[in-house]
Design a protein around this motif. Sequence first.
Motif, short mmCIF file in Angstrom:
data_model
loop_
_atom_site.label_atom_id
_atom_site.label_comp_id
_atom_site.label_asym_id
_atom_site.label_seq_id
_atom_site.Cartn_x
_atom_site.Cartn_y
_atom_site.Cartn_z
N ALA A 108 1.17 4.13 -3.08
CA ALA A 108 0.47 5.37 -2.73
C ALA A 108 0.78 6.51 -3.68
O ALA A 108 -0.11 7.27 -4.08
CB ALA A 108 0.81 5.77 -1.29
N MET A 159 1.55 4.83 9.71
CA MET A 159 1.37 4.41 8.33
C MET A 159 0.29 5.23 7.63
O MET A 159 0.45 5.62 6.47
CB MET A 159 1.01 2.93 8.28
CG MET A 159 0.71 2.42 6.86
SD MET A 159 0.10 0.73 6.84
CE MET A 159 -0.49 0.61 5.15
N SER A 217 6.50 14.11 4.45
CA SER A 217 6.24 12.68 4.61
C SER A 217 7.37 11.95 5.35
O SER A 217 7.15 10.89 5.94
CB SER A 217 6.00 12.02 3.24
OG SER A 217 7.21 11.94 2.49
N VAL A 234 0.84 -1.20 0.00
CA VAL A 234 0.00 0.00 0.00
C VAL A 234 0.87 1.25 0.00
O VAL A 234 0.62 2.22 -0.74
CB VAL A 234 -0.95 0.00 1.21
CG1 VAL A 234 -1.67 1.34 1.34
CG2 VAL A 234 -1.98 -1.12 1.07
N VAL A 235 1.91 1.26 0.84
CA VAL A 235 2.82 2.42 0.89
C VAL A 235 3.50 2.62 -0.46
O VAL A 235 3.60 3.75 -0.96
CB VAL A 235 3.87 2.22 2.01
CG1 VAL A 235 4.90 3.36 1.96
CG2 VAL A 235 3.20 2.18 3.37
N VAL A 276 0.96 7.19 4.16
CA VAL A 276 0.24 6.89 2.92
C VAL A 276 -0.46 8.15 2.40
O VAL A 276 -0.42 8.45 1.20
CB VAL A 276 -0.78 5.75 3.16
CG1 VAL A 276 -1.72 5.61 1.95
CG2 VAL A 276 -0.05 4.43 3.40
N ARG A 291 2.10 10.48 0.91
CA ARG A 291 2.63 9.96 -0.36
C ARG A 291 1.59 10.08 -1.48
O ARG A 291 1.94 10.32 -2.63
CB ARG A 291 3.10 8.51 -0.18
CG ARG A 291 4.48 8.45 0.46
CD ARG A 291 4.98 7.04 0.64
NE ARG A 291 5.16 6.30 -0.61
CZ ARG A 291 6.19 6.46 -1.45
NH1 ARG A 291 7.13 7.37 -1.20
NH2 ARG A 291 6.29 5.72 -2.54
#
Length: 439
Positions: free
Chosen positions: A69, A114, A108, A65-66, A118, A121
Amino acid sequence: MTATDAPTLPIGAAFDRMPFSRRHVLIALALFIAFVIESWEQLALVYVSGDLGPAFGIDEAGIGVVLSAVAFGMIPGVLVWGPLADRVGRRPTAFWSLLAYGVIAFASAFAPNMATLVALRVCSGLALAGVYTITFPLFLELLPTRHRGRAAVYLSIGWPIGMLAAIAASVTLGGLGWHVVVIASAAAGLWAFAIRAWVPESPYWLAARGRQEEARAVLRVLGSPDAEATFTIAGTVAGARAGNPMDLFRGRLARITVLMLLLNFVFNWGYWGLQTWLPTLLQAKGLSLSASLGFAALSALMMIPGYVSASLLTGRFGRKKVFLFYVVAAVLGGLWFATASSLTGLYLGNFVLSFFSLGAWGVWNTWNGEFYPTALRGTGYSWATASQLVATTVAPSAVGALLAHATGFTATMLVINAFMVATALLAMPLPETEGRELE
């Protein structure tokens, strides 16, 4: 020559006799580094992703997911910035986009969790989307006609340079934590001031907006012997409105747009599905993490002669023939890589894949920007980029799902390779643009 004596020419004709000057070299450098930054941002955290799990207490799915993003944020971003570039200009779009990216990327680096990381990002992706979208259209609109294909393909070399920079950062800075790598990314946003200093506005865009004297001033700086003419925009689709996405699907552009969107998706799926998981795939074949990073670095080096060879060939044989040849050769390299039974076979297969797939990308980055008239070039390129980014977002998760279900190295690579086959099939009906004036 007086104003009454000045001939009337299509703006593209002002680039036919234009030499490649020192100013073009400065422009190329400014936009080349911008493309390096774009590549760096999308890849830097990939090579230090192992640091994210312990830092935030997340598993592979959370890391995915990161990593996705930025691309997720860029999808709506390009759809906003592209039409904006057609309305307010290419140069301010590149400047403000890159500067905003640097500010958000810096923030960021200090994300406490998290969710915040995210979100930031995604926002940095929204900002970076502007320069990502307009780099190639702007460069194409500043180049002499006979140098356009070759020079634009060279600009694409910024991508493997960005990869190498990301790998180098992971080796030299990764031990200090992912924060340091992100801060280095943020510092790159200052390059926006070099773009503002060295890159002029597009004469095509200025002429299309009726700003004739400003267009002439830029053409004088670029060394055009036809800079004193009165310029028209030739070949524009009837009724095309600057930055209007619906005009991409009108008349003769509709078929090109559909093919272009599909091709961008499958081509980027095939490329990104491999690049995101390459270290993991290689470790599944028995390589250590450090050996996997070295393998990726050598692959990036092989991309550079791929770009150079494609640049030399596109002016002679045209965009379409070179692109198709390189994609088919990349498919063969992918098959070699997928079925390799030795480390030597892995290296050779991936080198062939890297050489030809990135050479094809260099041609495509140029060809893709030549399909649309000036009023829609930024918009058309933004939709192309959005299609690529959808693939960039989907491919890591899809390949991750294949690996999670124990599909295996060979089967996963064959799935990725199938998307390259689809790329060649979709390119066949597209028109040749080599040597033609931009509309």
